[in-house]
Scaffold this motif. Structure first.
Motif, short mmCIF file in Angstrom:
data_model
loop_
_atom_site.label_atom_id
_atom_site.label_comp_id
_atom_site.label_asym_id
_atom_site.label_seq_id
_atom_site.Cartn_x
_atom_site.Cartn_y
_atom_site.Cartn_z
N ALA A 107 34.16 16.09 54.23
CA ALA A 107 34.28 15.28 53.52
C ALA A 107 36.13 14.91 53.66
CB ALA A 107 34.51 16.60 51.87
N SER A 108 36.79 15.28 54.37
CA SER A 108 38.09 14.84 54.16
C SER A 108 38.06 13.47 55.47
CB SER A 108 38.61 16.08 55.20
OG SER A 108 38.30 16.32 56.54
N ALA A 109 37.31 13.29 56.18
CA ALA A 109 37.70 12.52 57.51
C ALA A 109 36.18 11.49 57.04
CB ALA A 109 37.66 12.72 58.44
N VAL A 110 36.50 10.41 56.59
CA VAL A 110 34.35 9.78 55.54
C VAL A 110 36.02 8.47 56.63
CG1 VAL A 110 34.02 8.52 53.87
CG2 VAL A 110 34.93 10.71 53.71
N ALA A 111 34.16 7.77 57.64
CA ALA A 111 34.26 6.29 58.48
C ALA A 111 33.04 5.65 57.83
CB ALA A 111 34.13 6.14 59.55
N ALA A 147 32.64 -1.47 66.12
CA ALA A 147 32.65 -0.64 64.91
C ALA A 147 31.97 1.19 64.57
CB ALA A 147 32.10 -1.20 63.63
N GLU A 148 30.68 1.79 65.39
CA GLU A 148 30.02 2.63 64.96
C GLU A 148 31.05 3.70 66.43
OE1 GLU A 148 26.73 1.79 66.85
OE2 GLU A 148 24.62 2.08 64.91
N VAL A 149 31.03 3.34 66.90
CA VAL A 149 32.24 3.93 68.24
C VAL A 149 33.32 4.21 66.95
CG1 VAL A 149 33.26 4.52 70.14
CG2 VAL A 149 31.46 3.34 70.63
N ILE A 150 33.90 3.87 66.26
CA ILE A 150 35.15 4.16 66.37
C ILE A 150 34.43 5.37 64.57
CG2 ILE A 150 37.28 2.90 64.11
CD1 ILE A 150 37.20 0.50 66.04
N ALA A 152 32.86 7.18 64.88
CA ALA A 152 31.95 8.24 65.74
C ALA A 152 33.52 9.17 65.75
CB ALA A 152 31.14 8.65 66.18
N ASN A 153 34.24 8.86 66.34
CA ASN A 153 35.51 8.77 67.03
C ASN A 153 36.72 9.36 66.00
OD1 ASN A 153 35.23 8.71 69.10
ND2 ASN A 153 35.40 6.71 69.95
N LYS A 155 35.45 11.16 63.29
CA LYS A 155 35.46 11.84 61.98
C LYS A 155 36.18 13.28 63.82
CE LYS A 155 32.10 10.68 59.33
NZ LYS A 155 30.85 9.93 59.22
N LYS A 156 36.21 12.88 64.60
CA LYS A 156 36.75 13.48 66.07
C LYS A 156 38.30 13.97 65.81
CE LYS A 156 32.48 12.81 68.44
NZ LYS A 156 31.81 12.05 69.65
N GLN A 157 38.87 12.41 65.66
CA GLN A 157 39.77 12.69 65.97
C GLN A 157 40.96 12.24 64.44
OE1 GLN A 157 40.58 9.96 69.73
NE2 GLN A 157 38.37 10.72 70.38
N THR A 158 40.81 12.96 63.68
CA THR A 158 41.60 12.50 62.33
C THR A 158 42.70 12.75 62.58
OG1 THR A 158 39.52 12.22 61.02
CG2 THR A 158 41.22 12.54 60.07
N ASP A 159 42.59 14.07 63.20
CA ASP A 159 43.90 15.28 62.33
C ASP A 159 45.24 14.56 63.72
OD1 ASP A 159 43.36 16.38 60.99
OD2 ASP A 159 42.91 18.29 61.86
N ASP A 160 44.86 13.97 65.20
CA ASP A 160 45.63 13.50 65.96
C ASP A 160 45.87 12.23 65.83
OD1 ASP A 160 44.91 15.73 67.45
OD2 ASP A 160 43.06 14.82 69.02
#
Length: 171
Positions: A107-111, A147-150, A152-153, A155-160
């Motif tokens: 819920a916190s990282a949406v793309a 767009a798809e890579v961004i 996916a990434n 959601k994985k790297q939101t905090d950084d």
């Protein structure tokens, strides 16, 4: 006991009410199929009927759908909550407790992405806290693959990414 489809709808509403964040179609499917309560297609039918009745609202992205309960859904649930037996209620509460971190993260990282009038791809990224956007970023890229890579990434790297932006902007 309630009719099966009615019971599944009440179970969905209960899950959404007990969760601190919207639930994805994936998480709902994991619960219902993992506990062997029903089939995927019956679950989707129940979700569709709840959406049609405006008991839930959905937010779709290219990769998943997130559901949250509406005030009408809460009212209906409170009226018929006694139709869900205590074992099922315990299963719901345990599943939500066991999955709270993945639920919050989803819920916190949406793309998501869309095609612009200029025929480019715009990637819309957000960080949300309790449903309120904390960071809202839109990037334009050349093709669907980027767009798809961004997405996916993100959601994985939101905090950084968030910390990098804050560090640079506060210098």
């Amino acid at each position: 006991m309630a009719e099966p489809l009615t019971l599944y709808k009440l179970m969905i509403l209960s899950m959404l009410e007990h969760s601190e964040a919207p639930l994805t179609n994936t998480l709902l499917s994991d619960f219902f199929l993992g506990k062997e309560y029903t089939t995927y297609f019956t679950l989707q039918e129940a979700l569709h009927e709840l959406d049609e009745a405006q008991f839930i609202q959905q937010e779709a992205s290219h990769s998943n759908i997130q559901y949250s309960i509406t005030p009408a859904g809460q009212e209906s649930l409170h009226f018929f909550e006694n139709k869900i037996n205590s074992e099922i209620q315990a299963d719901i509460k345990q599943y939500i407790a066991d999955n709270q971190l993945p639920i919050a993260a989803s819920a916190s990282a949406v793309a998501d992405y869309y095609i612009t009038p200029e025929k480019k791809y715009a990637v819309h990224c957000q960080i949300r806290e309790k449903g309120i956007p904390q960071l809202d970023l839109t990037l334009t890229v050349r093709n669907k693959e980027q767009a798809e890579v961004i997405c996916a990434n993100w959601k994985k790297q939101t905090d950084d990414i968030y910390m990098l932006l804050i560090d640079h902007l506060l210098q």
